[in-house]
Design a protein around this motif. Structure first.
Motif, mmCIF file in Angstrom:
data_model
loop_
_atom_site.group_PDB
_atom_site.id
_atom_site.type_symbol
_atom_site.label_atom_id
_atom_site.label_comp_id
_atom_site.label_asym_id
_atom_site.label_seq_id
_atom_site.Cartn_x
_atom_site.Cartn_y
_atom_site.Cartn_z
ATOM 1 N N ASP A 49 21.791 -46.962 21.247
ATOM 2 C CA ASP A 49 20.608 -47.489 20.566
ATOM 3 C C ASP A 49 19.327 -47.219 21.350
ATOM 4 N N ARG A 50 19.430 -46.960 22.659
ATOM 5 C CA ARG A 50 18.230 -46.695 23.463
ATOM 6 C C ARG A 50 18.096 -45.219 23.814
ATOM 7 N N MET A 51 18.894 -44.373 23.204
ATOM 8 C CA MET A 51 18.859 -42.941 23.481
ATOM 9 C C MET A 51 18.174 -42.214 22.334
ATOM 10 N N MET A 52 17.306 -41.261 22.691
ATOM 11 C CA MET A 52 16.584 -40.515 21.668
ATOM 12 C C MET A 52 16.119 -39.193 22.244
ATOM 13 N N GLY A 53 15.828 -38.249 21.376
ATOM 14 C CA GLY A 53 15.208 -37.019 21.809
ATOM 15 C C GLY A 53 13.730 -37.260 22.053
ATOM 16 N N VAL A 105 4.551 -34.243 20.454
ATOM 17 C CA VAL A 105 5.880 -34.510 20.997
ATOM 18 C C VAL A 105 6.721 -35.133 19.882
ATOM 19 N N GLU A 106 7.966 -34.672 19.764
ATOM 20 C CA GLU A 106 8.876 -35.171 18.731
ATOM 21 C C GLU A 106 9.754 -36.281 19.303
ATOM 22 N N PRO A 156 14.468 -46.877 27.734
ATOM 23 C CA PRO A 156 14.719 -45.687 26.906
ATOM 24 C C PRO A 156 15.229 -44.521 27.754
ATOM 25 N N LEU A 157 16.307 -43.915 27.307
ATOM 26 C CA LEU A 157 16.878 -42.725 27.938
ATOM 27 C C LEU A 157 16.670 -41.570 26.967
ATOM 28 N N THR A 158 15.862 -40.588 27.358
ATOM 29 C CA THR A 158 15.440 -39.555 26.421
ATOM 30 C C THR A 158 15.783 -38.165 26.930
ATOM 31 N N VAL A 217 10.946 -38.201 14.168
ATOM 32 C CA VAL A 217 11.938 -37.410 13.438
ATOM 33 C C VAL A 217 13.070 -38.370 13.080
ATOM 34 N N LYS A 218 13.180 -38.701 11.804
ATOM 35 C CA LYS A 218 14.020 -39.819 11.369
ATOM 36 C C LYS A 218 15.491 -39.455 11.223
ATOM 37 N N LYS A 219 15.792 -38.158 11.230
ATOM 38 C CA LYS A 219 17.178 -37.714 11.160
ATOM 39 C C LYS A 219 17.439 -36.724 12.295
ATOM 40 N N ASP A 220 18.629 -36.811 12.875
ATOM 41 C CA ASP A 220 18.981 -36.024 14.055
ATOM 42 C C ASP A 220 19.451 -34.628 13.651
#
Length: 309
Positions: A129-133, A146-147, A108-110, A176-179
């Motif tokens: 696909d492995r990137m997220m806030g 933490v979100e 995961p790259l966050t 958080v399901k929407k960016d």
């Protein structure tokens, strides 16, 4: 894999970075930190030790290693990466492009960005696909929430796995399901701040009385229940009626009010310059920080008693 064999990479060693580093170390992880600043790298052990003490954790920083560049970090061991650099979209995009090349597939790259959508940070990259806030709140070592912010590309299962890691480290993750810009906390907080600053701008109340109103009325309740649960107590019929009267009169400004812009233009930005809406000196800053952390720690005790952490 035992926690002590897991490695987190934290990019940036500023205020937020230190809190995140302490969270991982306090949970038994090894932490590899990348910072271009030699003075930041040199100061990290002491700063992290203080954060661990505030968490009531052993102030053991032996699992901390620092590097000047991303390329120097032990990427073959990294299980999760958290970017915490300044809010500069182009810089974050460059960092994510570099991390994508250096990291193992599936890691995961966050980003801890408080404003930029992860879809913009990772735009054009092949493994979105492995990137997220992964948005923490200051001070990150004490604030439990933490979100975990998904884009349309983020693998849901991986986002939930990151959430499980946060839970194991003592945090309360929310998905958080929407960016959306600002995610959850900063959108809700932003709505409150816009109205608070409008009330100061219009001379309705002083900054001191705004603070007192929030802390000692509805803010006091929020330590016991969030806004939705609280209205379950008081009744949604009243909320619905009040909305028709008050909401049309609320500020809908689309930018900072003059009172805020003037302070910023004059360099009155808070503790950093020893002046904001209030005046500060070294002694009063130290006293306020100690009071603030003590109050947060008391709230954490209550949350742990309730079993929500």
């Amino acid at each position: 894999m035992p926690q002590s064999e897991r490695h987190a990479l934290v990019l940036g060693g500023g205020t937020m970075g230190v809190g995140i580093i302490a969270m991982f170390l306090g949970g038994g992880w090894k932490v590899d930190v990348v910072s271009r600043s030699a003075s930041t790298r040199d100061g990290l052990p002491a700063a992290t030790s203080r954060a661990l003490q505030a968490m009531a954790k052993p102030d053991d920083v032996s699992g901390l290693a620092t590097y000047a560049t991303l390329e120097e970090a032990p990427w073959s061991k990294i299980d999760i990466a958290v970017e915490t650099v300044t809010e500069d979209l182009a810089l974050k995009q460059k960092i994510f492009a570099d991390m994508e090349k250096l990291s193992r597939p599936g890691v995961p790259l966050t980003s801890n960005s408080s404003s930029f959508p992860i879809s913009e940070i990772g735009k054009g990259l092949s493994s979105q696909d492995r990137m997220m806030g992964l948005h923490f709140f200051m001070p990150a070592h004490l604030i439990p929430l933490v979100e975990v912010v998904r884009s349309v590309h983020t693998d849901v299962g991986l986002a939930e796995k990151v959430g499980a890691i946060m839970s194991a480290l003592g945090k309360r993750p929310v998905q958080v399901k929407k960016d959306v810009i600002g995610f959850l906390g900063n959108r809700i907080q932003g709505a409150l701040m816009r109205e608070a600053l409008w009330l100061i701008e219009e001379g309705v109340a002083s900054p001191e009385d705004i603070d007192a109103t929030v802390r000692l009325s509805f803010g006091f309740r929020y330590a016991a229940a969030g806004p939705i649960t609280q209205k379950e107590h008081s009744g949604w019929d009243t909320t619905c009626a009040v909305a028709k009267t008050i909401w049309p009169d609320l500020s809908n400004a689309d930018g900072p009010p003059p009172v805020l812009q003037r302070n910023v233009d004059q360099g009155r930005i808070g503790f950093k310059t020893k002046g904001g809406f209030f005046d500060w000196d070294d002694a009063s800053i130290a006293k306020e920080r100690a009071r603030y952390e003590r109050a947060l720690s008391k709230c954490l005790e209550i949350f742990r008693e309730e079993g929500i952490l």
